[in-house]
Write an enzyme that holds these catalytic residues in place. Structure first.
Site, PDB file in Angstrom:
ATOM      1  CG  HIS A  86     -14.454 -10.038  -3.477  1.00 20.22           C
ATOM      2  ND1 HIS A  86     -13.697 -10.862  -4.270  1.00 20.22           N
ATOM      3  CD2 HIS A  86     -13.649  -9.695  -2.430  1.00 20.22           C
ATOM      4  CE1 HIS A  86     -12.496 -11.015  -3.738  1.00 20.22           C
ATOM      5  NE2 HIS A  86     -12.435 -10.326  -2.616  1.00 20.22           N
ATOM      6  CG  ASP A  88     -14.073 -10.247  -8.026  1.00 19.90           C
ATOM      7  OD1 ASP A  88     -14.747 -10.054  -6.996  1.00 19.90           O
ATOM      8  OD2 ASP A  88     -13.109  -9.514  -8.340  1.00 19.90           O
ATOM      9  CG  ASP A 118      -9.112 -12.634  -1.799  1.00 15.67           C
ATOM     10  OD1 ASP A 118     -10.049 -11.882  -1.481  1.00 15.67           O
ATOM     11  OD2 ASP A 118      -8.204 -12.307  -2.574  1.00 15.67           O
ATOM     12  CD  GLU A 152     -11.369  -6.841  -3.563  1.00 13.60           C
ATOM     13  OE1 GLU A 152     -10.646  -6.113  -2.864  1.00 13.60           O
ATOM     14  OE2 GLU A 152     -10.955  -7.872  -4.139  1.00 13.60           O
ATOM     15  CD  GLU A 153      -9.176 -10.097  -5.824  1.00 13.38           C
ATOM     16  OE1 GLU A 153      -8.269  -9.233  -5.798  1.00 13.38           O
ATOM     17  OE2 GLU A 153      -9.350 -10.919  -4.908  1.00 13.38           O
ATOM     18  CG  ASP A 176     -11.820  -9.060   0.595  1.00 11.09           C
ATOM     19  OD1 ASP A 176     -11.192 -10.141   0.575  1.00 11.09           O
ATOM     20  OD2 ASP A 176     -11.730  -8.212  -0.300  1.00 11.09           O
TER      21      ASP A 176
END
Length: 467
Positions: A86, A88, A118, A152-153, A176
């Protein structure tokens, strides 16, 4: 086979890979308000298109799924392996000292900046693994697809959109998480409950209680206002509770009586044992104070019986399940507000494979109902489990051991990753054992040698699974 060529290729492209990571990490891609064609705002849109530009520049066939998700395909063979990353990031936050959040810098073998670990760094490592295999001309019979998401977050609605349109590959890993292989993710019950009662003017009484900011965070602070009590008698009991719990209490004068502030230590709800829950610590104090009998007092006492301080596995609820492969149940009492006529709260439980709606959700619902508390949940997120003896997981561990000299194995975690809903999905890297990348915190960083090692491992995995 191919290890020497793979290692030489990635090492020779070190600076180029870091430059590409920095290009993405300069973009603030935290979730922003929707605008036409940009479901998660300008930053996520920019990061996705910048990443797809990189992939296209390196000769991959790319596709943009309505600016929710982008993909890059290694070849046109049948689907075999998806790599799910990801772009974001969480908000920058405060307290950065090495650099500004979106000005990545290399220092002492580390790359600092929001997203370096991340998950932009690992995403680019995966892209370079694919580029390595492609440019070395290693023959493959099946396809690898890099899937780049942008939400994702904040709930993974991007991936829901993607899988509404595409099928899951036979194998998926997400860089991740952490090495070696995360093949088990506990289920989750985020319990929302409330209770109402008649107001009472009797003294002494609890006027208000407030603690918690998010369901998945053990609260480090809590406060209550009490009427009809002297500060001295509250302080005396608070001193005793502080000795028992390690929670620090401050008692001050308030227009309605006294205010009590509880200071503990926050933690993630998946590891409540690592924190000191100020919410339950303050409740422990309140139920020991000589408050007048009323429905509110009984409701608060009943609630505390179900989730007492120090019970982080649901024992008082009757749901302290555990099994050999996924470990113990955890339960964190994370949010609570109380006034004269109502209480409302949230707990966050992470449930082992043996826990289910019948033996967990139903039991908690009944226990709460017996005490006049309504649990509003009708379902829970089931656990996720991929067989640790599968060919897929064995290959991941074999390559990891070969390239690092470290023991492989399977991990069970309380948190949920990008692959929680995928039948054949695991988390694989890119955090190495013993490395704290300060993800979600100030001065987030990736160890450069670990990013390079991850790219090499991913390349070899592609060769092993797709040849």
């Amino acid at each position: 086979m191919y290890r020497e060529k793979i290692e030489a290729y990635i090492d020779s492209h070190r600076q180029e890979m870091l430059d590409d990571i920095c290009t993405l990490c300069r973009i603030n891609s935290e979730k922003m308000p929707y605008s036409a064609g940009k479901p998660y705002g300008e930053g996520a849109f920019m990061a996705l298109n910048a990443a797809l530009d990189l992939a296209e520049r390196y000769g991959f066939s790319v596709n943009n799924y309505d600016n929710y998700v982008g993909t890059a395909d290694l070849n046109d063979g049948p689907a075999q392996l998806d790599i799910l990353a990801h772009l974001d990031v969480v908000p920058a936050g405060e307290g950065w000292t090495v650099t500004e959040p979106f000005e990545p810098v290399e220092k002492d073998g580390k790359l600092y900046g929001r997203g370096t670990a991340d998950d932009k760094g690992p995403a680019v490592a995966a892209l370079y693994a694919m580029r390595c295999v492609k440019e070395l001309g290693i023959p493959l019979t099946k396809n690898v697809r890099l899937i780049l998401g942008t939400d994702e977050e904040c709930g993974s609605s991007d991936i829901e959109h993607y899988y509404d349109l595409e099928k899951e590959a036979p194998m998926t890993f997400s860089p991740d998480g952490e090495f070696p292989v995360v093949n088990i993710e506990k289920g989750r019950l985020e319990g929302h409950f409330d209770s109402s009662f008649e107001a009472s003017a009797a003294l002494p009484r609890l006027v208000s209680f407030s603690s918690g900011t998010k369901a998945n965070v053990v609260p480090g602070k809590a406060e209550a206002v009490l009427a009809g009590l002297q500060a001295e008698e509250v302080e005396k009991e608070a001193g005793q509770v502080e000795q028992e719990t390690g929670i620090h209490f401050t008692v001050t004068a308030h227009q309605e009586g006294v205010m009590v502030l509880a200071q503990g230590h926050g933690a993630h709800a998946s590891t409540p044992q690592e924190g000191k829950n100020a919410l339950t610590g303050l409740l422990k104090l309140i139920v020991r104070l000589p408050l007048a009998d009323c429905q509110q007092k009984k409701a608060v006492a009943a609630l505390y019986e179900l989730m007492p301080h120090g019970d982080v596995c649901g024992k008082a609820m009757g749901v302290d399940w555990k099994d050999e492969i996924s470990g113990e149940m955890t339960l964190a009492f994370s949010m609570l507000t109380v006034d004269g006529q109502h209480l409302e709260g949230v707990f966050d439980s992470r449930c082992p494979i043996c826990a289910n709606e019948e033996n967990t959700l139903k039991v908690i619902k009944e226990r709460m109902a017996e005490k006049g508390i309504v649990l509003h949940n009708d379902s829970m997120i089931p656990p996720h489990h991929v067989d640790g003896d599968s060919h897929f997981v064995k290959v991941l561990n074999q390559v990891y051991e070969e390239y690092t000299g470290l023991p492989g194995g399977c991990l069970a975690i309380g948190g949920g990753t990008y692959v929680h809903e995928l039948e054949h999905g695991v988390a694989f890297g890119a955090a190495f054992p013993g490395t704290d990348n300060r993800m979600h915190g100030a001065d987030e960083f990736a160890v450069i040698d670990e990013l390079l090692a991850s790219a090499k491992i991913f390349a070899q995995v592609i060769v092993e699974l797709c040849s």
